[in-house]
Design an enzyme around this catalytic site. Structure first.
Site, mmCIF file in Angstrom:
data_model
loop_
_atom_site.group_PDB
_atom_site.id
_atom_site.type_symbol
_atom_site.label_atom_id
_atom_site.label_comp_id
_atom_site.label_asym_id
_atom_site.label_seq_id
_atom_site.Cartn_x
_atom_site.Cartn_y
_atom_site.Cartn_z
ATOM 1 C CG ASN A 69 -18.545 -13.672 5.395
ATOM 2 O OD1 ASN A 69 -17.899 -13.131 4.505
ATOM 3 N ND2 ASN A 69 -18.145 -14.792 5.983
ATOM 4 C CE LYS B 52 -36.422 -24.276 -2.805
ATOM 5 N NZ LYS B 52 -37.375 -23.747 -3.754
ATOM 6 C CE LYS C 150 -9.041 -16.717 16.435
ATOM 7 N NZ LYS C 150 -9.761 -16.927 15.181
#
Ligand code: PMT
Length: 425
Positions: A222, A301, A360
């Protein structure tokens, strides 16, 4: 490096023609590595714009006692606790009188009463005002109260008079401050003259993204740059805490005084955090951990197939590092760390954040609206809402948009204060 490196100077400016000299002083202090926060009285703002000090110090200037936005960033009590030294230059005759009688009608006088830091005053005024018995009596009173007065310089004044009352030159004030820290060091044998909020605490912080490999050359990740997490680590170290930074791959220098463990994947980040769990007082999860990873990582790959227009990847859930750290311990004698999460959301930001806070089992969570590109992933600034939880009660505090460094300092100050409150219960 100078003796002023990282020293926290609260520079007070009151309303006199010499206020401009304080801008030069701020510049000298910043160049010497000090952290400078400026508080201006209303009178001072008639002579110099707050923007001048903001540009020189990189910090917002504090001007009002009852300014909700400033209080949300770094409240006046935090500011009072933050300072290693308060220097007021220039100090007007009026400010001297108000300090001598213990008044707290504005931000600067309130800070002087609320702070345990030494306060040095550099009086500057017309020579007749300086010599007036009322001013001299106030000077005497202030000395008895523990303020340090820097004698005004003699010479030609802005009003044309000649005599004592001029503000010493910025270089002289700078040497005065430098000497004060040198003397404090010699006296106490300690590098830091005043106690900091994080002293004796061990803080572990995760930062940056994780990268989850697909094959030797590709990964899932990200846009986290690590800036927010690194700013928190720097701020925690500045507060005297022992800081362990567990960082995903980013392009940032490790802040001074911070120990860093570099990791790539969520599994490695979890492993590094778990190793520190029993020796961590406060755990802050700022990393953007990939929620999923490839079920199987190709050894070679992956080749593009001429006859294949689609590629379906099977992903499996990553462990939740924060939830693991925040889990209640079975052994009653071993407490879990005080846990702080971040919630990066693009919609219903505050609702989702509070849901994560409870789900959490966290003590606090920082809600970050990442739908706005000026704050959040990769940006230099951020704007967040902090939710703290004690018993069944959730408290909300919005922190205004500022650089990640300034926001990191405000968050660390607020979290340390909340942590201490909880420990005291
Ligand atoms: O790095 P920057 O470019 O400066 O950007 C800062 C930031 C946007 C990354 C930061 O401010 C932020 O919001 N970090 C949290 C990002 C995130 O993953 O949020 P989340 O809502 O998906 O996760 C909630 C919390 O659980 C977070 O504290 C996260 O670190 C933690 N988590 C999530 C998944 C997982 N597997 N393990 C975790 O510990």
């Amino acid at each position: 490096m100078t003796g002023l490196n990282k020293k926290r100077l609260l520079l007070g400016v009151s309303g006199g023609i010499a206020a401009y000299k304080s801008a030069f002083l701020a510049r000298l202090l910043i160049k010497a590595g000090a952290q400078v926060r400026v508080v201006m009285t209303q009178g001072a703002q008639a002579f110099v714009q707050p923007l001048t000090f903001q540009a020189l110090t990189g910090n917002p200037v504090h001007t009002g006692l009852l300014d909700p936005e400033a209080e949300a960033g770094m409240g006046h009590i935090e500011l009072a606790r933050w300072a290693d030294l308060i220097m007021i230059a220039p100090t007007t005759a009026d400010l001297m009188a108000r300090l001598a009688t213990g008044q707290a009608g504005d931000l600067l006088t309130t800070l002087c009463l609320a702070s345990k830091a030494p306060v040095h005053l550099a009086p500057a005024m017309n020579q007749a005002m300086w010599q007036h018995p009322a001013t001299q009596r106030n000077a005497q009173l202030l000395t008895e109260l523990g303020y340090t007065l820097i004698p005004p310089a003699e010479g030609e004044q802005a009003c044309g008079d000649i005599g004592a009352g001029r503000l010493p030159e910025p270089e002289e004030l700078f040497s005065w401050i430098e000497n004060f820290f040198k003397a404090s060091f010699l006296e106490s044998g300690q590098p830091e003259p005043t106690k900091k909020l994080g002293e004796g605490l061990r803080i572990t912080i995760t930062a940056g993204p994780t990268q989850e490999p697909l094959d030797p050359v590709r990964y899932l990740s990200n846009h986290s740059s690590g800036k927010m997490g690194y700013a928190l680590a720097a701020a925690a170290a500045e507060q005297g805490a022992e800081v362990q930074l567990i960082s995903g791959p980013v392009n940032l220098a490790v802040p001074t005084g911070v120990n860093c463990t570099q990791v790539i994947t969520a599994a490695q980040m979890l492993d590094a955090c778990e190793k520190l769990r029993s020796t961590t007082d406060i755990f802050i999860a700022c990393a953007a951990v990939a929620d999923y990873r490839a079920e199987a990582v190709a050894d070679q790959k992956m080749k593009k197939q001429a006859n294949q227009d689609e590629l379906i990847l099977k992903l499996v859930k990553n462990p939740d590092i924060l939830a693991t750290m925040a889990k209640a311990t079975v052994d009653k004698h071993k407490s879990r760390p005080f846990c702080v999460g971040f919630a990066a959301e693009t919609q219903q930001v505050e609702d989702y954040a509070q849901d994560k806070l409870v789900r959490k089992n966290l003590d606090a969570i920082v809600a970050n609206d990442v739908s706005d590109s000026s704050i959040g992933f990769g940006s230099d600034e951020n704007r967040v809402t902090l939710f703290t939880r004690s018993d069944q009660q959730i408290n909300r505090q919005a922190l205004p948009q500022s650089s990640k460094q300034v926001l990191g300092q405000a968050l660390i100050a607020k979290l340390l204060a909340f942590y201490k409150e909880q420990q005291a219960l």
